[in-house]
Write a protein that holds these residues in place. Structure first.
Motif, PDB file in Angstrom:
ATOM      1  N   ARG A  80     112.813   6.467   8.410  1.00 20.36           N
ATOM      2  CA  ARG A  80     113.621   7.011   7.330  1.00 20.36           C
ATOM      3  C   ARG A  80     113.963   8.474   7.560  1.00 20.36           C
ATOM      4  NH1 ARG A  80     116.853   5.277   6.750  1.00 20.36           N
ATOM      5  NH2 ARG A  80     117.545   6.376   4.924  1.00 20.36           N
ATOM      6  N   PHE A  81     113.033   9.220   8.158  1.00 19.13           N
ATOM      7  CA  PHE A  81     113.366  10.615   8.441  1.00 19.13           C
ATOM      8  C   PHE A  81     114.503  10.691   9.452  1.00 19.13           C
ATOM      9  CE2 PHE A  81     113.073  14.069  11.468  1.00 19.13           C
ATOM     10  CZ  PHE A  81     113.479  15.095  10.629  1.00 19.13           C
ATOM     11  N   MET A  82     114.346   9.985  10.562  1.00 21.74           N
ATOM     12  CA  MET A  82     115.365  10.061  11.618  1.00 21.74           C
ATOM     13  C   MET A  82     116.720   9.641  11.073  1.00 21.74           C
ATOM     14  SD  MET A  82     113.668   8.772  15.121  1.00 21.74           S
ATOM     15  CE  MET A  82     112.906   7.293  14.542  1.00 21.74           C
ATOM     16  N   ILE A 128     122.236  11.033   9.048  1.00 20.22           N
ATOM     17  CA  ILE A 128     123.183  10.255   8.246  1.00 20.22           C
ATOM     18  C   ILE A 128     124.622  10.734   8.476  1.00 20.22           C
ATOM     19  CG2 ILE A 128     122.938  11.731   6.206  1.00 20.22           C
ATOM     20  CD1 ILE A 128     123.147   9.152   4.524  1.00 20.22           C
ATOM     21  N   TYR A 129     125.522   9.792   8.664  1.00 20.35           N
ATOM     22  CA  TYR A 129     126.910  10.167   8.923  1.00 20.35           C
ATOM     23  C   TYR A 129     127.899   9.265   8.171  1.00 20.35           C
ATOM     24  CZ  TYR A 129     131.324  10.900  11.300  1.00 20.35           C
ATOM     25  OH  TYR A 129     132.625  11.158  11.566  1.00 20.35           O
ATOM     26  N   THR A 130     127.831   7.963   8.494  1.00 19.30           N
ATOM     27  CA  THR A 130     128.887   7.058   8.055  1.00 19.30           C
ATOM     28  C   THR A 130     129.086   7.049   6.546  1.00 19.30           C
ATOM     29  OG1 THR A 130     128.080   5.683   9.834  1.00 19.30           O
ATOM     30  CG2 THR A 130     129.780   4.735   8.446  1.00 19.30           C
ATOM     31  N   GLU A 131     127.980   6.839   5.821  1.00 19.49           N
ATOM     32  CA  GLU A 131     128.142   6.641   4.387  1.00 19.49           C
ATOM     33  C   GLU A 131     128.716   7.863   3.680  1.00 19.49           C
ATOM     34  OE1 GLU A 131     125.268   6.010   6.145  1.00 19.49           O
ATOM     35  OE2 GLU A 131     124.067   4.502   5.109  1.00 19.49           O
ATOM     36  N   ASP A 164     132.591  17.512  -8.563  1.00 19.05           N
ATOM     37  CA  ASP A 164     131.338  18.208  -8.832  1.00 19.05           C
ATOM     38  C   ASP A 164     130.379  18.025  -7.664  1.00 19.05           C
ATOM     39  OD1 ASP A 164     129.557  19.042 -11.624  1.00 19.05           O
ATOM     40  OD2 ASP A 164     128.491  18.395  -9.800  1.00 19.05           O
ATOM     41  N   SER A 165     129.863  19.129  -7.123  1.00 19.90           N
ATOM     42  CA  SER A 165     129.036  19.008  -5.924  1.00 19.90           C
ATOM     43  C   SER A 165     127.700  18.330  -6.225  1.00 19.90           C
ATOM     44  CB  SER A 165     128.827  20.374  -5.271  1.00 19.90           C
ATOM     45  OG  SER A 165     128.564  21.345  -6.240  1.00 19.90           O
ATOM     46  N   THR A 166     127.112  18.581  -7.397  1.00 22.72           N
ATOM     47  CA  THR A 166     125.854  17.905  -7.743  1.00 22.72           C
ATOM     48  C   THR A 166     126.074  16.401  -7.842  1.00 22.72           C
ATOM     49  OG1 THR A 166     125.424  19.833  -9.109  1.00 22.72           O
ATOM     50  CG2 THR A 166     123.879  18.001  -9.293  1.00 22.72           C
ATOM     51  N   ASP A 167     127.164  16.007  -8.496  1.00 24.38           N
ATOM     52  CA  ASP A 167     127.466  14.581  -8.633  1.00 24.38           C
ATOM     53  C   ASP A 167     127.638  13.933  -7.260  1.00 24.38           C
ATOM     54  OD1 ASP A 167     127.381  15.088 -11.275  1.00 24.38           O
ATOM     55  OD2 ASP A 167     129.522  14.786 -11.677  1.00 24.38           O
ATOM     56  N   ALA A 168     128.317  14.647  -6.376  1.00 22.15           N
ATOM     57  CA  ALA A 168     128.535  14.107  -5.032  1.00 22.15           C
ATOM     58  C   ALA A 168     127.197  13.914  -4.315  1.00 22.15           C
ATOM     59  CB  ALA A 168     129.426  15.048  -4.243  1.00 22.15           C
ATOM     60  N   TRP A 169     126.361  14.942  -4.425  1.00 16.65           N
ATOM     61  CA  TRP A 169     125.033  14.886  -3.799  1.00 16.65           C
ATOM     62  C   TRP A 169     124.246  13.693  -4.333  1.00 16.65           C
ATOM     63  CZ3 TRP A 169     122.555  17.775  -0.058  1.00 16.65           C
ATOM     64  CH2 TRP A 169     121.175  17.587   0.051  1.00 16.65           C
ATOM     65  N   LEU A 170     124.224  13.563  -5.655  1.00 17.84           N
ATOM     66  CA  LEU A 170     123.465  12.478  -6.271  1.00 17.84           C
ATOM     67  C   LEU A 170     124.011  11.112  -5.866  1.00 17.84           C
ATOM     68  CD1 LEU A 170     122.820  13.897  -9.859  1.00 17.84           C
ATOM     69  CD2 LEU A 170     121.194  13.635  -7.982  1.00 17.84           C
ATOM     70  N   THR A 171     125.321  11.030  -5.745  1.00 17.94           N
ATOM     71  CA  THR A 171     125.925   9.752  -5.339  1.00 17.94           C
ATOM     72  C   THR A 171     125.466   9.355  -3.943  1.00 17.94           C
ATOM     73  OG1 THR A 171     127.867  10.306  -6.649  1.00 17.94           O
ATOM     74  CG2 THR A 171     128.100   8.513  -5.071  1.00 17.94           C
ATOM     75  N   VAL A 172     125.519  10.330  -3.024  1.00 27.42           N
ATOM     76  CA  VAL A 172     125.100  10.030  -1.653  1.00 27.42           C
ATOM     77  C   VAL A 172     123.606   9.679  -1.615  1.00 27.42           C
ATOM     78  CG1 VAL A 172     124.855  10.974   0.666  1.00 27.42           C
ATOM     79  CG2 VAL A 172     126.905  11.449  -0.650  1.00 27.42           C
ATOM     80  N   LEU A 173     122.816  10.415  -2.388  1.00 27.73           N
ATOM     81  CA  LEU A 173     121.370  10.159  -2.420  1.00 27.73           C
ATOM     82  C   LEU A 173     121.088   8.760  -2.981  1.00 27.73           C
ATOM     83  CD1 LEU A 173     118.630  11.496  -1.861  1.00 27.73           C
ATOM     84  CD2 LEU A 173     118.604  12.281  -4.226  1.00 27.73           C
ATOM     85  N   ALA A 174     121.751   8.436  -4.094  1.00 32.45           N
ATOM     86  CA  ALA A 174     121.551   7.119  -4.709  1.00 32.45           C
ATOM     87  C   ALA A 174     121.952   6.023  -3.734  1.00 32.45           C
ATOM     88  CB  ALA A 174     122.366   7.008  -5.991  1.00 32.45           C
ATOM     89  N   MET A 175     123.026   6.269  -3.003  1.00 31.24           N
ATOM     90  CA  MET A 175     123.494   5.276  -2.043  1.00 31.24           C
ATOM     91  C   MET A 175     122.454   5.052  -0.946  1.00 31.24           C
ATOM     92  SD  MET A 175     126.962   5.457   0.182  1.00 31.24           S
ATOM     93  CE  MET A 175     126.559   7.096   0.748  1.00 31.24           C
ATOM     94  N   ASP A 176     121.883   6.149  -0.459  1.00 25.69           N
ATOM     95  CA  ASP A 176     120.892   6.010   0.597  1.00 25.69           C
ATOM     96  C   ASP A 176     119.642   5.292   0.087  1.00 25.69           C
ATOM     97  OD1 ASP A 176     120.463   7.103   3.518  1.00 25.69           O
ATOM     98  OD2 ASP A 176     118.536   7.219   2.480  1.00 25.69           O
ATOM     99  N   VAL A 177     119.240   5.635  -1.127  1.00 28.42           N
ATOM    100  CA  VAL A 177     118.072   4.976  -1.717  1.00 28.42           C
ATOM    101  C   VAL A 177     118.338   3.474  -1.853  1.00 28.42           C
ATOM    102  CG1 VAL A 177     116.711   4.740  -3.831  1.00 28.42           C
ATOM    103  CG2 VAL A 177     117.184   7.007  -2.898  1.00 28.42           C
ATOM    104  N   TRP A 178     119.534   3.160  -2.347  1.00 25.40           N
ATOM    105  CA  TRP A 178     119.888   1.743  -2.510  1.00 25.40           C
ATOM    106  C   TRP A 178     119.905   1.023  -1.169  1.00 25.40           C
ATOM    107  CZ3 TRP A 178     124.185  -1.094  -0.743  1.00 25.40           C
ATOM    108  CH2 TRP A 178     124.307  -2.374  -1.298  1.00 25.40           C
ATOM    109  N   HIS A 179     120.452   1.701  -0.172  1.00 23.73           N
ATOM    110  CA  HIS A 179     120.627   1.069   1.133  1.00 23.73           C
ATOM    111  C   HIS A 179     119.316   0.906   1.886  1.00 23.73           C
ATOM    112  CE1 HIS A 179     123.217   0.964   5.070  1.00 23.73           C
ATOM    113  NE2 HIS A 179     122.626  -0.179   4.809  1.00 23.73           N
ATOM    114  N   TRP A 180     118.428   1.908   1.825  1.00 27.16           N
ATOM    115  CA  TRP A 180     117.295   1.931   2.750  1.00 27.16           C
ATOM    116  C   TRP A 180     115.919   1.734   2.141  1.00 27.16           C
ATOM    117  CZ3 TRP A 180     118.291   0.630   7.311  1.00 27.16           C
ATOM    118  CH2 TRP A 180     119.515   0.952   7.889  1.00 27.16           C
ATOM    119  N   THR A 181     115.784   1.845   0.826  1.00 29.30           N
ATOM    120  CA  THR A 181     114.468   1.556   0.243  1.00 29.30           C
ATOM    121  C   THR A 181     113.992   0.151   0.618  1.00 29.30           C
ATOM    122  OG1 THR A 181     114.980   3.022  -1.573  1.00 29.30           O
ATOM    123  CG2 THR A 181     113.110   1.574  -1.879  1.00 29.30           C
TER     124      THR A 181
END
Lengths: 317, 364
Positions: free
Chosen positions: A247-249, A254-257, A178-195
């Motif tokens: 955070r913008f840059m 974003i690539y690796t994750e 599911d593309s939405t699920d994939a998007w949310l997963t990547v977003l959640a990961m970035d939030v977890w990693h960089w907040t």
């Protein structure tokens, strides 16, 4: 010289103020010290290292971007053709919009969340160190490991997160389909990693506010929200400017994750600019388009950072 | 407005092992201007913060008139406090800064406007009301901080914690007279913390000297200068401070070394004392004329308006303030006379009496 000594020796205020500065100015104009410009050689190491780390690689890219390279010996100069091609390519445009959207969401979530965490963090005692370590932990994990963690964590069968969403919340969740699920997963990961980065910056900013500001707010009967709004937030401007730029840059590049978690899929749902770029450059070995793409990408990040910076610093005046 | 009464108020930051402020009972009378004077770290700011409620004292009770406020939070005390550095809501205009305390207390808009204009007129801020507060010079910023305190109705007291530190010297005078003016116009109780004696003496109706967490003396500026009741007050007030010379009472005579400088007051048991006399009152006299102590001149500071003659009585330095153009030369032997009514005796740093004329009359 004698005149100057007189001026210095006479008691303060007694010397004629009109003549004294003029004499001093005359003195400084004649600089008798020997000139030696050899110190300029000390700049050499910087020039050399910057040349090898930045200028030469960049020029290589520029070189590729204006040629059609068939083989090392066969190359044709094509001018700005690749730039036109890349800018019109629907795939690139799609990735551009996706990346921009991703960055916007990252900023909208991470900045307020980071500030909130910073405000909630303890101010003194042992709990400060504990909180700092806990908050900073995600920042210490290598990026591809973060990707691997989330790749497993979000899986519906063996990942705790994915399993919980499917079986506890009862929502059908599958980021590989599911593309939405994939998007949310990547977003959640970035939030977890960089907040945490935003939180640490904001925490440092908060700690630097002198105590009287809070005391004055107490005396003025300011509520907790008013204290935050009128004392803490204005004083976080500096660190938040940095946080937003970083955070913008980072999120825009974003690539690796996502590469580890989704590989840009499903379809091209999480195919961000950098993933697309590496596909063109490394996967298809289209050096010309990849060079043009890189330069446009680079330029856009620069321009947007400049805009952010200008807007944020202007509004503070 | 009412008296502010401290009943056995003391504060300890470390659970009672040491007192930052020793338990004290003291009343700040309504409408008076006080200066709270003392060296850094003597508990001035702690005392101030206790009054404003930023600190709850470890022991004791605080009363504003008939109302006990010990447990009342800062916002409920109606205290205005100005800190060492201007504390402003930098994003706001001067007007919004002044209105902020009222808006927080949900005053109606019309009253906010009225009071802000009143205060801005009082403080001379009318011209800058629309300016952003961070753009003002530090002096003006301090005035805005003060205004935020004064804007509320029925302010119990205005507390100023070394408010002129950031202000350059030329502006200091202007601001200080402004403060005096405001005090005269509004009749607020004013407590002004400083470690600068000139500031304290020129400003206050009453100076309260604090040392080591305790009030050592309170009184009008002249009283502190002429009649210090504690060695610390002698040192701290006056420039240079009071001379302190160890002496001995034996047989009713106060002796510095072998020389008798005066009679001991009645009822003071014999033993070591320290005599304290201000440089302004020591006189350099001839040896035959009066009781006193022999001294050696060690140096002279020519200050323009007056001279400071540095001397040594035995091992102990004594400074004498004389008229400009003193004839003394370094290394000269002189004779110092300590006038009876201006020379005090101290034991354990506390005044225990004053020097009496020798043989019942003061030779001159």
């Amino acid at each position: 010289m004698t005149e100057r000594t007189t001026v210095a020796d006479s008691p303060a205020g007694v010397a004629e103020p009109a003549t004294a500065p003029a004499e001093q100015a005359k003195d400084t104009r004649v600089d008798a010290r020997p000139k030696n410009n050899r110190a300029w050689w000390l700049v050499l190491p910087v020039v050399v290292s910057v040349a090898f780390t930045a200028v030469i690689p960049l020029m290589t890219v520029v070189n590729y971007s204006v040629q059609d390279v068939f083989s090392p010996s066969e190359r044709i100069f094509v001018g700005l053709e690749w730039f036109r091609d890349v800018a019109r390519d629907p795939e690139v445009r799609g990735a551009f919009v996706r990346t921009l959207l991703f960055s916007a969401q990252v900023l909208l979530i991470e900045i307020p969340l980071g500030v909130a965490i910073a405000v909630a963090m303890p101010r003194r005692g042992v709990s400060v160190s504990v909180a700092l370590v806990l908050v900073a932990l995600p920042l210490l994990i290598p990026w591809n490991v973060v990707g691997t963690i989330w790749q497993i964590f979000a899986r519906g069968d063996i990942g705790l997160g994915g399993w919980a969403i499917n079986n506890v919340l009862g929502v059908n969740f599958n980021y590989t389909l599911d593309s939405t699920d994939a998007w949310l997963t990547v977003l959640a990961m970035d939030v977890w990693h960089w907040t945490p980065l935003v939180a640490l910056l904001a925490y440092a900013g908060l700690r630097s506010i002198p105590q009287p500001y809070f005391q004055a707010a107490q005396i003025d009967g300011a509520s907790g929200w008013a204290t935050f709004r009128h004392i803490q937030l204005p004083r976080l401007r500096g660190v938040l400017t940095i946080a937003i730029l970083l955070r913008f840059m980072d999120s825009f590049m974003i690539y690796t994750e996502p590469f580890v978690v989704t590989g840009g899929g499903p379809g091209n749902a999480t195919s961000f600019l950098s993933i697309l770029l590496s596909k063109i450059a490394v996967g298809q070995f289209d050096l010309g388009p990849a060079g043009a793409f890189s330069l446009l990408y680079f330029l856009f990040v620069q321009v947007l950072c400049y805009v952010f910076f200008t807007v944020l610093t202007r509004s503070g005046r | 407005m009412a008296d502010i009464r401290l009943e056995g108020v003391g504060h300890s930051y470390d659970g009672g092992r040491t007192w930052a402020l020793k338990p004290m009972t003291w009343t700040w009378q309504s409408s008076r201007a006080y200066a709270l004077l003392g060296p850094s770290g003597c508990g001035k700011t702690t005392l101030l913060n206790i009054i404003s409620g930023l600190i709850t004292p470890t022991v004791g009770r605080i009363w504003f008139g008939e109302r006990e406020v010990t447990g009342v939070p800062t916002a409920g005390r109606n205290i205005a406090q100005v800190f060492q550095f201007p504390v402003l809501y930098e994003e706001m205009s001067v007007y919004d800064n002044l209105a902020f305390p009222l808006r927080n207390r949900k005053f109606p808009k019309k009253e906010v406007d009225q009071r802000v204009r009143q205060v801005s007129q009082l403080l001379g801020l009318d011209q800058v009301l629309r300016r952003r507060s961070r753009r003002l010079d530090p002096g003006r910023q301090q005035i805005v901080s003060l205004g935020r305190g004064l804007v509320r109705p029925q302010v119990a007291a205005v507390l100023l914690d070394e408010p002129l530190t950031v202000v350059d010297p030329a502006l200091k005078w202007t601001l200080r007279s402004k403060l005096k003016e405001i005090h005269r116009d509004t009749g607020h109780t004013l407590i002004y913390v400083t470690h600068d004696q000139t500031e304290a003496l020129t400003f206050a109706d009453e100076v309260v000297v604090l040392n080591d967490g305790a009030i050592v003396q309170a009184g009008e500026p002249a009283e502190l200068f002429l009649s210090p009741s504690h060695e610390f007050v002698g040192h701290f007030i006056g420039s240079p401070g009071m001379n302190m010379v160890p002496a001995e009472i034996a047989g009713g005579v106060v002796r510095v070394g072998a020389a008798g400088v005066g009679a001991a007051p009645d009822g003071l048991p014999p033993g070591p004392v320290r005599i304290g006399v201000r440089p302004e009152f020591v006189r350099i006299a001839g040896p035959g004329a009066s009781p006193g102590a022999g001294a050696t001149v060690t140096g002279i500071d020519r200050m323009g308006a007056y001279d400071l003659v540095h001397t040594r009585v035995g091992e102990h330095p004594v400074i004498v303030k004389t008229e400009a153009g003193s004839a003394c030369e370094p290394d000269a032997a002189v004779f110092l006379h300590f006038p009876a009514d201006r020379t005090f005796l101290f034991r354990d740093e506390v005044r225990c009496g004053s020097l009496a004329p020798l043989n019942g009359r003061e030779p001159s």
